[in-house]
Design a protein around this motif. Structure first.
Motif, short mmCIF file in Angstrom:
data_model
loop_
_atom_site.label_atom_id
_atom_site.label_comp_id
_atom_site.label_asym_id
_atom_site.label_seq_id
_atom_site.Cartn_x
_atom_site.Cartn_y
_atom_site.Cartn_z
N ASP A 100 0.83 -1.20 0.00
CA ASP A 100 0.00 0.00 0.00
C ASP A 100 0.87 1.26 0.00
O ASP A 100 0.54 2.25 -0.66
N TRP A 101 1.96 1.22 0.76
CA TRP A 101 2.87 2.37 0.77
C TRP A 101 3.68 2.43 -0.52
O TRP A 101 3.79 3.48 -1.16
N LEU A 102 4.24 1.30 -0.92
CA LEU A 102 5.13 1.27 -2.08
C LEU A 102 4.41 1.70 -3.35
O LEU A 102 5.00 2.36 -4.23
N ALA A 103 3.14 1.35 -3.48
CA ALA A 103 2.37 1.68 -4.68
C ALA A 103 2.17 3.18 -4.86
O ALA A 103 1.85 3.65 -5.96
N ARG A 104 2.36 3.95 -3.79
CA ARG A 104 2.19 5.40 -3.87
C ARG A 104 3.48 6.11 -4.28
O ARG A 104 3.48 7.33 -4.47
N VAL A 105 4.58 5.37 -4.41
CA VAL A 105 5.86 5.96 -4.80
C VAL A 105 6.01 5.86 -6.32
O VAL A 105 5.68 4.83 -6.91
N ASN A 106 6.49 6.92 -6.94
CA ASN A 106 6.76 6.90 -8.37
C ASN A 106 7.66 5.72 -8.72
O ASN A 106 8.71 5.52 -8.11
N GLY A 107 7.26 4.93 -9.70
CA GLY A 107 7.98 3.71 -10.03
C GLY A 107 9.42 3.93 -10.45
O GLY A 107 10.25 3.02 -10.34
N GLY A 108 9.75 5.13 -10.94
CA GLY A 108 11.12 5.41 -11.35
C GLY A 108 12.04 5.77 -10.20
O GLY A 108 13.25 5.93 -10.41
N THR A 109 11.48 5.92 -9.01
CA THR A 109 12.26 6.27 -7.83
C THR A 109 12.55 5.03 -7.00
O THR A 109 11.61 4.35 -6.57
N PRO A 110 13.80 4.71 -6.75
CA PRO A 110 14.10 3.55 -5.89
C PRO A 110 13.46 3.74 -4.52
O PRO A 110 13.59 4.80 -3.90
N ALA A 111 12.76 2.72 -4.06
CA ALA A 111 12.06 2.82 -2.78
C ALA A 111 12.15 1.49 -2.04
O ALA A 111 12.03 0.42 -2.66
N VAL A 112 12.34 1.57 -0.73
CA VAL A 112 12.42 0.37 0.09
C VAL A 112 11.69 0.62 1.40
O VAL A 112 11.76 1.71 1.98
N TYR A 113 10.98 -0.39 1.84
CA TYR A 113 10.17 -0.35 3.07
C TYR A 113 10.79 -1.29 4.09
O TYR A 113 11.18 -2.42 3.77
N PHE A 114 10.91 -0.81 5.34
CA PHE A 114 11.32 -1.61 6.48
C PHE A 114 10.25 -1.50 7.57
O PHE A 114 9.46 -0.55 7.57
N ALA A 115 10.23 -2.44 8.51
CA ALA A 115 9.26 -2.36 9.60
C ALA A 115 9.84 -3.00 10.86
O ALA A 115 10.89 -3.66 10.82
N ARG A 116 9.11 -2.81 11.94
CA ARG A 116 9.49 -3.45 13.20
C ARG A 116 9.07 -4.92 13.20
O ARG A 116 8.30 -5.35 12.35
N THR A 117 9.58 -5.65 14.17
CA THR A 117 9.20 -7.06 14.31
C THR A 117 8.81 -7.35 15.76
O THR A 117 9.25 -6.67 16.69
N GLU A 118 7.98 -8.35 15.91
CA GLU A 118 7.69 -8.91 17.23
C GLU A 118 8.69 -10.04 17.46
O GLU A 118 8.79 -10.96 16.65
N ILE A 119 9.42 -9.96 18.54
CA ILE A 119 10.41 -10.99 18.85
C ILE A 119 9.74 -12.08 19.68
O ILE A 119 9.07 -11.79 20.68
N VAL A 120 9.92 -13.32 19.24
CA VAL A 120 9.33 -14.46 19.95
C VAL A 120 10.43 -15.49 20.19
O VAL A 120 11.48 -15.46 19.57
N ASP A 121 10.15 -16.41 21.10
CA ASP A 121 11.13 -17.47 21.36
C ASP A 121 10.87 -18.65 20.44
O ASP A 121 10.05 -18.59 19.51
N GLU A 122 11.56 -19.72 20.70
CA GLU A 122 11.48 -20.92 19.86
C GLU A 122 10.05 -21.44 19.72
O GLU A 122 9.67 -22.00 18.69
N HIS A 123 9.25 -21.21 20.77
CA HIS A 123 7.88 -21.73 20.78
C HIS A 123 6.85 -20.65 20.48
O HIS A 123 5.66 -20.81 20.81
N LEU A 124 7.29 -19.53 19.92
CA LEU A 124 6.44 -18.41 19.51
C LEU A 124 5.86 -17.62 20.68
O LEU A 124 4.88 -16.87 20.50
N ASN A 125 6.44 -17.76 21.85
CA ASN A 125 6.03 -16.93 22.99
C ASN A 125 6.60 -15.52 22.82
O ASN A 125 7.77 -15.35 22.46
N HIS A 126 5.76 -14.52 23.11
CA HIS A 126 6.18 -13.13 22.95
C HIS A 126 7.35 -12.80 23.89
O HIS A 126 7.30 -13.07 25.09
N VAL A 127 8.39 -12.20 23.32
CA VAL A 127 9.55 -11.77 24.10
C VAL A 127 9.63 -10.25 24.16
O VAL A 127 9.95 -9.66 25.18
#
Length: 303
Positions: free
Chosen positions: A104-131
């Motif tokens: 949704d964000w990337l589609a609003r950027v002019n295609g001739g302009t290099p664009a990259v999106y990053f985001a945060r992550t939820e960190i979990v343990d081996e068993h997917l428990n929230h850390v």
């Protein structure tokens, strides 16, 4: 269409969960190419079977072991042209709207302009428990920040074809630190658009097999500063400096001046000369504490 590059290496244990989270995406116009780096645990056989029955998945086996960074960067040129591209690790769990949110964000950027999106992550343990959550960065992404810090994991990234082509065409022959950091440096340096989304988009599994991790605690910050004093930041900066030299003509005039000043701050003969030049660069990390530490590194020749 979104082309997804998933790098695999002995990922059989969690890969099915990651595939299921991709299949559950709210945006469903995608294709995944797995690039396997020499798995011996059944990963290849499982992916071959999947690709044989589902055209949304393809498998390419690397002729030599490339390592996690090389697996992503050196295979970029092998992807088909697409509206957008995303990287995927083998053991995460994507939130259902991960692709849609980024596109949704990337589609609003002019295609001739290099664009990259990053985001945060939820960190979990081996068993997917929230850390916890990865750090929330509030300083606007820029080349001045990219020189000294990566702001997002490759597993959160989405980028357009202009960014893909730019990175492919500026890829150095030397080994880099990480694919996500290099994208940030190149796109920001070229004057492209970099977006950091403070909303988490996936569960990042933290376990002993991870090659890199995230720690937002005070002890984590102290550890980073200790690493800097030991010279690890300087070693990373040296790798990037040599790599940036190979495409510095592509930098914007402003960013080229910042890069040259940063070089002076790293290699000047006199400590206070290095300190003076560093102040003029405006280089900064997202953490105020770590930014205040940069002049000390310049004085000690550890920048």
């Amino acid at each position: 269409m979104i082309e997804i590059l998933c790098a695999t290496y002995n990922g059989m244990r969690h890969l099915r969960e990651q595939i299921a989270s991709i299949e559950a995406q709210t945006l469903n116009d995608w294709h995944v190419t797995f690039f396997d780096d020499g798995s011996t645990d059944g990963t290849v056989e499982m992916l071959e079977a999947l690709a044989a029955i589902d055209t949304r998945f393809s498998l390419i086996r690397n002729p030599v072991n490339l390592g996690f960074c090389g697996n992503f960067l050196n295979n970029l040129s092998k992807l088909k042209n697409a509206d957008a591209y995303a990287f995927s690790d083998q053991d995460d769990i994507w939130y259902p709207d991960k692709l849609e949110r980024a596109f949704d964000w990337l589609a609003r950027v002019n295609g001739g302009t290099p664009a990259v999106y990053f985001a945060r992550t939820e960190i979990v343990d081996e068993h997917l428990n929230h850390v916890g959550l990865s750090p929330e960065f509030k300083i606007e992404p820029s080349f001045r920040n990219a020189l000294v810090q990566s702001i997002g994991g490759g597993n959160t990234m989405m980028f357009n074809q202009s960014a893909r082509d730019l990175v492919v065409n500026t890829l150095p022959t030397t080994k880099l630190i990480s694919h996500d950091w290099w994208f940030y440096i190149v796109v920001a340096g070229y004057g492209g658009v970099v977006r950091y989304d403070s909303t988490p988009v996936l569960k990042y599994r933290q376990h002993a097999a991870n090659l890199s991790g995230t720690n937002n605690s005070i002890s984590g910050q102290i550890l980073r500063l200790w690493m800097a004093l030991r010279g690890e930041w300087r070693a990373w900066n040296t790798v990037h400096e040599e790599a940036i030299k190979t495409f510095e003509d592509c930098l914007t005039p402003e960013n080229r001046a910042v890069f040259h000043a940063f070089q002076q701050a790293r290699h000047g003969d006199w400590p206070f000369e290095r300190l003076s030049v560093l102040k003029r660069t405006g280089v900064k990390r997202q953490s105020a504490l770590q930014t205040k530490f940069l002049p000390i590194l310049a004085l000690l020749n550890r920048l």
